[in-house]
Scaffold this active site. Sequence first.
Site, PDB file in Angstrom:
ATOM      1  N   GLU A 215       0.821  -1.168  -0.064  1.00  0.00           N
ATOM      2  CA  GLU A 215       0.133  -0.143   0.081  1.00  0.00           C
ATOM      3  C   GLU A 215       0.774   1.297   0.202  1.00  0.00           C
ATOM      4  OE1 GLU A 215      -2.260  -3.047   2.393  1.00  0.00           O
ATOM      5  OE2 GLU A 215      -0.222  -2.451   2.007  1.00  0.00           O
TER       6      GLU A 215
ATOM      7  N   ASP B 186       7.245  -9.526   8.816  1.00  0.00           N
ATOM      8  CA  ASP B 186       6.529  -8.483   8.032  1.00  0.00           C
ATOM      9  C   ASP B 186       4.920  -7.879   8.974  1.00  0.00           C
ATOM     10  OD1 ASP B 186       5.967  -7.456   5.316  1.00  0.00           O
ATOM     11  OD2 ASP B 186       4.163  -8.303   5.578  1.00  0.00           O
TER      12      ASP B 186
ATOM     13  N   CYS C  57      -0.325   0.426   7.449  1.00  0.00           N
ATOM     14  CA  CYS C  57      -1.126   0.719   6.056  1.00  0.00           C
ATOM     15  C   CYS C  57      -2.447   1.479   6.690  1.00  0.00           C
ATOM     16  CB  CYS C  57      -1.146  -0.055   5.127  1.00  0.00           C
ATOM     17  SG  CYS C  57       0.654  -0.646   4.604  1.00  0.00           S
TER      18      CYS C  57
END
Length: 147
Positions: free
Chosen positions: A56, A144, A84
């Site tokens: 994003e 992540d 995001c």
Amino acid sequence: MVDYERLLQIAIEEARVGLSEGGVPVGACLADESGNILGRGHNRRVQQNDPTVHGETDAFRNAGRQRGYKSKIMVTTLAPCWFCSGLIRQFNIGTVVVGESVNFAGGVEWLRENGVTVIDLHNAECIKMMREFIEKNPDLWAEDIGD
């Protein structure tokens, strides 16, 4: 009427590129209210050694400056993480199209609670791609999502 499936296919293309580069397969695009692509991108955290380059954020940066975001559509293969989701709220992006939220729900409910229109397409390809990635790369996946 905006063709969300067509926009998702662009995000999926980006996710495939990221996967082929050895990265996390999350792709995205930012479109205007008519469905015109303003920017597209994919998660490049591994490739660029930069924890801020999510799908994003890459699409958002590639779109360049816009005069307001309320009418913009963020399309992403995976439910946006908190980072995001914060970007979406910070810039008041009005609509988020999600390829899938099965493997990761992210901030979808929080976005909805804060007035963002969230459309979850429950796309089988997105679900499978992320599930297989997580199974093969659990440590990278944990990194992540900040686990």
